[in-house]
Design a protein around this motif. Sequence first.
Motif, PDB file in Angstrom:
ATOM      1  N   ARG A  36       0.826  -1.207   0.000  1.00  0.00           N
ATOM      2  CA  ARG A  36       0.000   0.000   0.000  1.00  0.00           C
ATOM      3  C   ARG A  36       0.861   1.258   0.000  1.00  0.00           C
ATOM      4  O   ARG A  36       1.991   1.248   0.483  1.00  0.00           O
ATOM      5  CB  ARG A  36      -0.867   0.042   1.256  1.00  0.00           C
ATOM      6  N   PRO A  37       0.309   2.355  -0.479  1.00  0.00           N
ATOM      7  CA  PRO A  37       1.023   3.625  -0.333  1.00  0.00           C
ATOM      8  C   PRO A  37       1.198   3.951   1.149  1.00  0.00           C
ATOM      9  O   PRO A  37       0.368   3.566   1.984  1.00  0.00           O
ATOM     10  CB  PRO A  37       0.084   4.644  -1.003  1.00  0.00           C
ATOM     11  N   ARG A  59      10.367   6.048   1.002  1.00  0.00           N
ATOM     12  CA  ARG A  59       9.525   5.529   2.085  1.00  0.00           C
ATOM     13  C   ARG A  59       8.658   4.367   1.622  1.00  0.00           C
ATOM     14  O   ARG A  59       8.515   3.381   2.324  1.00  0.00           O
ATOM     15  CB  ARG A  59       8.661   6.644   2.663  1.00  0.00           C
ATOM     16  N   ARG A  60       8.076   4.481   0.437  1.00  0.00           N
ATOM     17  CA  ARG A  60       7.193   3.405  -0.029  1.00  0.00           C
ATOM     18  C   ARG A  60       7.963   2.098  -0.159  1.00  0.00           C
ATOM     19  O   ARG A  60       7.459   1.036   0.191  1.00  0.00           O
ATOM     20  CB  ARG A  60       6.561   3.779  -1.376  1.00  0.00           C
ATOM     21  N   ALA A  61       9.180   2.142  -0.674  1.00  0.00           N
ATOM     22  CA  ALA A  61       9.988   0.925  -0.802  1.00  0.00           C
ATOM     23  C   ALA A  61      10.239   0.313   0.573  1.00  0.00           C
ATOM     24  O   ALA A  61      10.118  -0.905   0.755  1.00  0.00           O
ATOM     25  CB  ALA A  61      11.318   1.243  -1.491  1.00  0.00           C
ATOM     26  N   ASP A 158      16.595  -2.103  -4.878  1.00  0.00           N
ATOM     27  CA  ASP A 158      16.015  -2.037  -6.229  1.00  0.00           C
ATOM     28  C   ASP A 158      14.717  -1.227  -6.242  1.00  0.00           C
ATOM     29  O   ASP A 158      14.496  -0.395  -7.125  1.00  0.00           O
ATOM     30  CB  ASP A 158      15.767  -3.430  -6.785  1.00  0.00           C
ATOM     31  N   LEU A 159      13.851  -1.465  -5.277  1.00  0.00           N
ATOM     32  CA  LEU A 159      12.582  -0.737  -5.229  1.00  0.00           C
ATOM     33  C   LEU A 159      12.807   0.750  -4.964  1.00  0.00           C
ATOM     34  O   LEU A 159      12.093   1.593  -5.514  1.00  0.00           O
ATOM     35  CB  LEU A 159      11.660  -1.329  -4.158  1.00  0.00           C
ATOM     36  N   ALA A 160      13.786   1.065  -4.145  1.00  0.00           N
ATOM     37  CA  ALA A 160      14.082   2.468  -3.842  1.00  0.00           C
ATOM     38  C   ALA A 160      14.538   3.219  -5.091  1.00  0.00           C
ATOM     39  O   ALA A 160      14.276   4.411  -5.236  1.00  0.00           O
ATOM     40  CB  ALA A 160      15.144   2.553  -2.751  1.00  0.00           C
TER      41      ALA A 160
END
Length: 190
Positions: A36-37, A59-61, A158-160
């Motif tokens: 989720r966001p 932050r989301r990552a 990777d997500l960041a």
Amino acid sequence: MHVDDYRAHCDTFTQTIRDLCHMPATRVVLERGRGRPVEDCDQRAHRALAPLTRGYGARRAHWTVAGLIALERPTRHPLDLAAVHDSRTDLPWYQRPNLGTCLAQAAATTTRDDTSAERRLRVLTRLSTDLLHRRLPGLTRQLLSQGQAPDFAVWLSDLAAWDEHRRAIATRWLDSFHLAPAPPLADPTP
């Protein structure tokens, strides 16, 4: 921030989340926020995660990876996750398994051909940040159920960087998928 410092942060963050997940209430809060966001997550998740992410951006990552780590339950799979994680941190970063490696190893352990895994990976590499984060919990559950232990520190890194370096990360995942060594075969002798 220097890349090695950020990678060290990723390792520290994932270990801290694993430690926090020993508390059932924290695990439940983190699980609810997976994919989720940040704005949609429970205030208790903010209480646990905000101090760990301050100054590191993405932050989301961080929130997504925390939720994915909360899915690691010893009762769901026989892996000693702490031992697997510790053995990986000694490897050079580029040799640690990314999402492509995990999918390849999972495909190698099933009777289905790996074209569906490759197809799934190709879809993931084309997704926006929001859609990618929303798909990772289901994928993680599947990988964990097949005995795969994702290296969430690498996934976090990777997500960041996904928004800025998606094509490079996608290429690395695809290369890793095709170059991943097959898991060792079980010894047929009793």
